[in-house]
Motif scaffolding. Sequence first.
Motif, PDB file in Angstrom:
ATOM      1  N   ILE A 432     -24.183  -6.532  53.332  1.00  0.00           N
ATOM      2  CA  ILE A 432     -23.383  -5.402  53.790  1.00  0.00           C
ATOM      3  C   ILE A 432     -24.335  -4.269  54.160  1.00  0.00           C
ATOM      4  O   ILE A 432     -25.009  -3.715  53.301  1.00  0.00           O
ATOM      5  N   ALA A 437     -18.584   0.933  53.789  1.00  0.00           N
ATOM      6  CA  ALA A 437     -18.212   0.163  52.591  1.00  0.00           C
ATOM      7  C   ALA A 437     -19.071   0.582  51.402  1.00  0.00           C
ATOM      8  O   ALA A 437     -18.586   0.716  50.272  1.00  0.00           O
ATOM      9  N   ILE A 438     -20.358   0.798  51.677  1.00  0.00           N
ATOM     10  CA  ILE A 438     -21.253   1.180  50.590  1.00  0.00           C
ATOM     11  C   ILE A 438     -20.877   2.581  50.074  1.00  0.00           C
ATOM     12  O   ILE A 438     -20.840   2.815  48.866  1.00  0.00           O
ATOM     13  N   ALA A 441     -17.896   2.445  47.777  1.00  0.00           N
ATOM     14  CA  ALA A 441     -18.256   1.940  46.452  1.00  0.00           C
ATOM     15  C   ALA A 441     -19.006   3.007  45.664  1.00  0.00           C
ATOM     16  O   ALA A 441     -18.754   3.219  44.470  1.00  0.00           O
ATOM     17  N   VAL A 471     -23.602   0.372  41.999  1.00  0.00           N
ATOM     18  CA  VAL A 471     -23.130   0.152  43.374  1.00  0.00           C
ATOM     19  C   VAL A 471     -23.458  -1.285  43.801  1.00  0.00           C
ATOM     20  O   VAL A 471     -22.652  -1.970  44.431  1.00  0.00           O
ATOM     21  N   THR A 475     -20.703  -4.121  44.897  1.00  0.00           N
ATOM     22  CA  THR A 475     -20.734  -4.829  46.184  1.00  0.00           C
ATOM     23  C   THR A 475     -21.222  -6.269  45.999  1.00  0.00           C
ATOM     24  O   THR A 475     -21.671  -6.911  46.937  1.00  0.00           O
ATOM     25  N   LYS A 476     -21.186  -6.779  44.787  1.00  0.00           N
ATOM     26  CA  LYS A 476     -21.570  -8.156  44.440  1.00  0.00           C
ATOM     27  C   LYS A 476     -22.975  -8.510  44.908  1.00  0.00           C
ATOM     28  O   LYS A 476     -23.245  -9.643  45.322  1.00  0.00           O
ATOM     29  N   GLN A 478     -24.408  -7.677  47.504  1.00  0.00           N
ATOM     30  CA  GLN A 478     -24.548  -7.934  48.938  1.00  0.00           C
ATOM     31  C   GLN A 478     -24.969  -6.702  49.742  1.00  0.00           C
ATOM     32  O   GLN A 478     -25.219  -6.811  50.947  1.00  0.00           O
ATOM     33  N   ALA A 479     -24.988  -5.559  49.104  1.00  0.00           N
ATOM     34  CA  ALA A 479     -25.321  -4.350  49.868  1.00  0.00           C
ATOM     35  C   ALA A 479     -26.822  -4.212  50.046  1.00  0.00           C
ATOM     36  O   ALA A 479     -27.595  -4.525  49.143  1.00  0.00           O
ATOM     37  N   ILE A 484     -28.027   1.626  49.959  1.00  0.00           N
ATOM     38  CA  ILE A 484     -27.468   2.185  48.722  1.00  0.00           C
ATOM     39  C   ILE A 484     -28.234   3.443  48.337  1.00  0.00           C
ATOM     40  O   ILE A 484     -27.649   4.475  48.005  1.00  0.00           O
TER      41      ILE A 484
END
Length: 493
Positions: A432, A437-438, A441, A471, A475-476, A478-479, A484
Motif C-alpha cells: 500500500i 489509506a495509510i 490508519a 500503523v 495495514t497488515k 503492507q504499507a 508511514i
Amino acid sequence: MAKSASENSALAPEILAKYEPVIGLEVHVQLQTRTKIFCSCSTRFGDAPNSNVCPVCLGLPGTLPVLNKRAVEMGVRASLAINCAVHEHSRFARKNYFYPDLPKGYQISMYDQPLATGGWLEIEHEGARKRIGITRLHLEDDAAKALHEGFSAADKSYVDYNRGGTPLAEIVSEPDIRTPAEAYAYLTTLKQVMLYTEVSDCNMEEGSLRCDANVSVRLRGAEQFGVKVEVKNLNSFRYLQKAIEYEIERQIGVLESGGKIFQETRLWNQNEGRTIPMRSKEKAHDYRYFPEPDLLPVHVSAAWREAIRAAMPEMPDAKRARFVSQYGATPYDAAVLTETRARGAYFESVVQAGAPGKSAANWMQTELLRRLNDSGKEIEASPVAPAALAELISMVEAGQITAAVGKKVFAAMFETGRAAKEIVAAEGLGQISDTGAIEQAAREVIEKNPDNVAKYKAGNEGVFKFFVGQVMRATKGQANPQAINDVLKKLLS
Ligand code: ADP
Ligand code: ZN
Ligand code: MG
C-alpha cells in the motif's frame, strides 16, 4: 547424564594452566565406492546381515584380492583435497592381529609406503586461522561389525561381515592440535572437505566417519611431548570434544599427584562421562607388518593424478574467498553459504536468476535455512527453487511488496510450492503506497493513544517507533514503511 570434565579431578584453573595439551587425530573415512576394496561385494549400508559377503572378504583360503581402482581414485581425491603429496608408488601390507571381526587374521593396510603424505588443513577457531599438519593418508580394508547388544541372550555376540572389506582412508594428523575446540574444528573442516570431494558421506552414526584422539599434556614451555593416550569410541563431534577435555584433566591430575602417564588405549564411556582403560598400547611390531604378497604395488601415474586434480571441485576455502570478493558477502555469510556444496550452488543460482548477492544471502539465512532446518529438509529438496526465491526478492526490492509481507509470502511459498506473484495476487498482498489509506490508519492509531501522543510531543522520540509499529500492524504489514514515516511525521507535528 554425563559428568562434566571439571568434576573429573576438580583441579584449580591455575593448575590446569600450567600444562599444554597436545592432540593428534586419526580419522577413518569410508570411501563410497559401490563395491568393496578387494572384491565385488556391495558396500550398501543397512542390508541384511552377512548378505554382502564372498570368499574373498570372508578370508577363505585360496582366494586372492583384486584392488578396486575407484577406491584408489577416491583416495587420491581425498589426498589432494587435504594438500598431501600423492606418491607414484605405494603398497599394501598385512597388519596381523586376531579378532572375530577380521576373518583373514590380518588387515590389508598401507604401512611404510602410504598413498600420500605431508598435507595440511587450515582450521578456523575463534576468528583465528591455524594450519594443522597431516602426516599421511593411506588405504585399508574395514573390519566387520561385531554386535554385542540387542540380542535376547545376553551372553552372545554376533558378527556382520557386510562391512568387512569396505574401503577406508585413514587420515593421520600431526600433533598440532592444542585444545578440544581445535580438535572439533579440525574434524569439522576435514568432514566438510571430504563431503565436498564426494569421497564419503561422512555419516558418523553409520560409522562412515570415525575418529580416534591421541592426547598428551606437557608443562608449558617444555620441549618434549608427554606420553600419549589414544582415546577411542568417539562417535560424535560432541563426544570427541568431551572425551579430550576429560582426558586432559585426568592426565594433569595424575601428573600433579606425582603419578606417570602410561601409553595405552582408552575408551570414551558416554554414560559415565569418562575414559576407561581398554588395553596398553601394542607396539607396532606386535602387528608383524609385512608387504602384502597377493597385491602388486599401487601405481598412481603423474598423468592420472593430474587428471584427478583437474576434476576436483572448488574447495570450501576457495569458494568462501570467492563469495566475499565476487558477491560482497561478509566472511561470516560466506562461511554459512559454503557450508555445503549444495548451499553454495543454491546461492549462486539465486544470484544468477537476478537477485543481488547481499539480499540473496540475507533471505537464505533468515528465511530459507531456518525453515529447512525446522522441517528437516535438505536444501536439495527445498520447496522453494532458487529462481522462485529470486523472483520474491525482486518484488521486495522493486517495492511491490514490503519486506514484512515478503516474509509471509516466503512462508506460503515454502508451504505450498507456489510462486510469489501468484500468492501476492491471490491474497491481495501488494504494497500500500496510497497515502490516503495509510493516513486513515495513522489517524486512528493517534486517536486511540493520546498518552503516547503527549509523550512524543513532550520530546520522547522513542515513542515514534510505537506509532510506526501500530500503523504497520493496522495495514497488515503492507504499507510502505517510508510512507508511514512521512504520514506520521506530518500528523504528529
Ligand atoms: P603410533 O605409533 O602410536 O600409532 P604415531 O606416531 O603414528 O603413533 O601417531 C599417531 C597419532 O598420535 C598421530 O595423530 C600423532 O599426531 C599423534 N601423536 C603422536 N605423538 C603424540 C603425543 N605425544 N601427544 C599427542 N598426540 C600424539
Ligand atoms: Zn566379498
Ligand atoms: Mg600410527
